[in-house]
Design a protein around this motif. Sequence first.
Motif, PDB file in Angstrom:
ATOM      1  N   ILE A  18      37.852  39.832  43.853  1.00 28.63           N
ATOM      2  CA  ILE A  18      38.801  38.794  44.527  1.00 28.63           C
ATOM      3  C   ILE A  18      39.505  37.929  43.363  1.00 28.63           C
ATOM      4  O   ILE A  18      40.604  37.665  43.366  1.00 28.63           O
ATOM      5  CB  ILE A  18      38.211  38.032  45.501  1.00 28.63           C
ATOM      6  CG1 ILE A  18      38.080  39.085  46.742  1.00 28.63           C
ATOM      7  CG2 ILE A  18      39.036  37.090  46.147  1.00 28.63           C
ATOM      8  CD1 ILE A  18      36.967  38.781  47.697  1.00 28.63           C
ATOM      9  N   ILE A  19      38.554  37.464  42.495  1.00 23.93           N
ATOM     10  CA  ILE A  19      39.220  36.670  41.210  1.00 23.93           C
ATOM     11  C   ILE A  19      40.049  37.076  40.668  1.00 23.93           C
ATOM     12  O   ILE A  19      41.136  36.542  40.213  1.00 23.93           O
ATOM     13  CB  ILE A  19      37.933  36.100  40.629  1.00 23.93           C
ATOM     14  CG1 ILE A  19      36.940  35.432  41.213  1.00 23.93           C
ATOM     15  CG2 ILE A  19      38.707  35.383  39.213  1.00 23.93           C
ATOM     16  CD1 ILE A  19      37.422  33.861  41.499  1.00 23.93           C
ATOM     17  N   ASP A  20      39.922  38.660  40.183  1.00 22.91           N
ATOM     18  CA  ASP A  20      40.972  39.445  39.309  1.00 22.91           C
ATOM     19  C   ASP A  20      42.472  39.379  40.296  1.00 22.91           C
ATOM     20  O   ASP A  20      43.293  39.341  39.583  1.00 22.91           O
ATOM     21  CB  ASP A  20      40.527  40.477  39.078  1.00 22.91           C
ATOM     22  CG  ASP A  20      39.426  40.804  38.048  1.00 22.91           C
ATOM     23  OD1 ASP A  20      39.528  39.806  37.027  1.00 22.91           O
ATOM     24  OD2 ASP A  20      38.435  41.460  38.169  1.00 22.91           O
ATOM     25  N   ILE A  23      44.084  36.098  39.807  1.00 24.03           N
ATOM     26  CA  ILE A  23      44.488  35.720  38.651  1.00 24.03           C
ATOM     27  C   ILE A  23      45.980  36.869  38.568  1.00 24.03           C
ATOM     28  O   ILE A  23      46.811  36.243  38.358  1.00 24.03           O
ATOM     29  CB  ILE A  23      43.951  36.151  37.656  1.00 24.03           C
ATOM     30  CG1 ILE A  23      42.493  35.447  37.774  1.00 24.03           C
ATOM     31  CG2 ILE A  23      44.225  36.312  36.453  1.00 24.03           C
ATOM     32  CD1 ILE A  23      42.622  34.035  36.832  1.00 24.03           C
ATOM     33  N   GLU A  24      45.873  37.732  38.928  1.00 26.63           N
ATOM     34  CA  GLU A  24      47.078  38.857  38.969  1.00 26.63           C
ATOM     35  C   GLU A  24      48.212  38.239  39.650  1.00 26.63           C
ATOM     36  O   GLU A  24      49.358  38.284  39.351  1.00 26.63           O
ATOM     37  CB  GLU A  24      46.814  40.403  39.454  1.00 26.63           C
ATOM     38  CG  GLU A  24      47.719  41.261  39.284  1.00 26.63           C
ATOM     39  CD  GLU A  24      47.409  42.484  39.916  1.00 26.63           C
ATOM     40  OE1 GLU A  24      48.268  43.131  40.345  1.00 26.63           O
ATOM     41  OE2 GLU A  24      46.101  42.818  39.837  1.00 26.63           O
ATOM     42  N   TYR A  25      47.906  37.986  41.083  1.00 27.88           N
ATOM     43  CA  TYR A  25      48.891  37.189  41.919  1.00 27.88           C
ATOM     44  C   TYR A  25      49.383  36.037  41.207  1.00 27.88           C
ATOM     45  O   TYR A  25      50.934  35.837  41.072  1.00 27.88           O
ATOM     46  CB  TYR A  25      48.202  36.917  43.330  1.00 27.88           C
ATOM     47  CG  TYR A  25      49.212  36.309  44.091  1.00 27.88           C
ATOM     48  CD1 TYR A  25      49.888  37.363  45.071  1.00 27.88           C
ATOM     49  CD2 TYR A  25      49.318  35.005  44.505  1.00 27.88           C
ATOM     50  CE1 TYR A  25      50.721  36.946  45.926  1.00 27.88           C
ATOM     51  CE2 TYR A  25      50.379  34.573  45.472  1.00 27.88           C
ATOM     52  CZ  TYR A  25      51.079  35.350  45.995  1.00 27.88           C
ATOM     53  OH  TYR A  25      52.029  35.005  46.986  1.00 27.88           O
ATOM     54  N   MET A  26      48.612  35.150  40.646  1.00 27.89           N
ATOM     55  CA  MET A  26      49.310  33.998  40.068  1.00 27.89           C
ATOM     56  C   MET A  26      50.061  34.420  38.697  1.00 27.89           C
ATOM     57  O   MET A  26      51.117  33.561  38.490  1.00 27.89           O
ATOM     58  CB  MET A  26      48.107  32.975  39.635  1.00 27.89           C
ATOM     59  CG  MET A  26      47.530  32.439  40.688  1.00 27.89           C
ATOM     60  SD  MET A  26      46.336  30.901  40.133  1.00 27.89           S
ATOM     61  CE  MET A  26      44.920  31.987  40.146  1.00 27.89           C
ATOM     62  N   ASN A  27      49.813  35.286  37.963  1.00 26.78           N
ATOM     63  CA  ASN A  27      50.690  35.828  36.966  1.00 26.78           C
ATOM     64  C   ASN A  27      51.771  36.491  37.486  1.00 26.78           C
ATOM     65  O   ASN A  27      52.885  36.461  36.721  1.00 26.78           O
ATOM     66  CB  ASN A  27      49.766  36.786  36.113  1.00 26.78           C
ATOM     67  CG  ASN A  27      48.496  36.145  35.310  1.00 26.78           C
ATOM     68  OD1 ASN A  27      48.638  34.807  35.042  1.00 26.78           O
ATOM     69  ND2 ASN A  27      47.733  37.081  34.922  1.00 26.78           N
ATOM     70  N   ASN A  28      51.858  37.252  38.687  1.00 29.98           N
ATOM     71  CA  ASN A  28      52.967  37.879  39.119  1.00 29.98           C
ATOM     72  C   ASN A  28      54.077  36.912  39.738  1.00 29.98           C
ATOM     73  O   ASN A  28      55.218  37.245  39.670  1.00 29.98           O
ATOM     74  CB  ASN A  28      52.597  38.819  40.384  1.00 29.98           C
ATOM     75  CG  ASN A  28      52.111  40.111  39.628  1.00 29.98           C
ATOM     76  OD1 ASN A  28      52.152  40.434  38.283  1.00 29.98           O
ATOM     77  ND2 ASN A  28      51.311  40.822  40.123  1.00 29.98           N
ATOM     78  N   ASN A  40      43.287  24.844  42.862  1.00 30.20           N
ATOM     79  CA  ASN A  40      42.381  26.044  42.609  1.00 30.20           C
ATOM     80  C   ASN A  40      42.793  26.594  41.246  1.00 30.20           C
ATOM     81  O   ASN A  40      41.687  27.572  40.860  1.00 30.20           O
ATOM     82  CB  ASN A  40      42.332  26.820  43.681  1.00 30.20           C
ATOM     83  CG  ASN A  40      41.642  26.181  44.989  1.00 30.20           C
ATOM     84  OD1 ASN A  40      40.531  25.858  44.962  1.00 30.20           O
ATOM     85  ND2 ASN A  40      42.564  25.883  46.050  1.00 30.20           N
ATOM     86  N   GLU A  41      43.890  26.657  40.688  1.00 30.46           N
ATOM     87  CA  GLU A  41      44.209  27.566  39.648  1.00 30.46           C
ATOM     88  C   GLU A  41      43.374  27.505  38.415  1.00 30.46           C
ATOM     89  O   GLU A  41      42.797  28.429  38.003  1.00 30.46           O
ATOM     90  CB  GLU A  41      45.716  27.407  39.321  1.00 30.46           C
ATOM     91  CG  GLU A  41      46.311  28.380  38.119  1.00 30.46           C
ATOM     92  CD  GLU A  41      47.505  28.402  38.109  1.00 30.46           C
ATOM     93  OE1 GLU A  41      48.243  29.383  37.282  1.00 30.46           O
ATOM     94  OE2 GLU A  41      48.363  27.340  38.389  1.00 30.46           O
TER      95      GLU A  41
END
Length: 112
Positions: A18-20, A23-28, A40-41
């Motif tokens: 879930i953490i991955d 992170i992927e969502y935040m990067n996208n 939370n970031e």
Amino acid sequence: MTTTWTNREILKSYFRGIIDLQIEYMNNYPDMNNDYRRENESFIKAVKTALDEFSNKLSPELKEMYVAKYRDNKPFIEFYNVVAPTGYIMALNKELNSLVSKIERPKQRLYG
């Protein structure tokens, strides 16, 4: 939804991937800016960094053990003296919990 980051919840989120995904969502979506992300970031990235460093030191069998524990809820006793000696697994668990305890958590709040 309330967010409580206990050691167990952090470990479950990490070993379930879930953490991955976060992170992927935040990067996208770097332009998406809401209260949850602002609060939370840095915490999510700290969890990823700390637990990746810990995980990288583990053998594939030990990594699989942690995934089975936190994804499938298998008890550690199933892995004692099979994957590694009991004392070694217990020492790893102590190190892991100490590591997770040191990660500063965001302030708990209610998201609506």
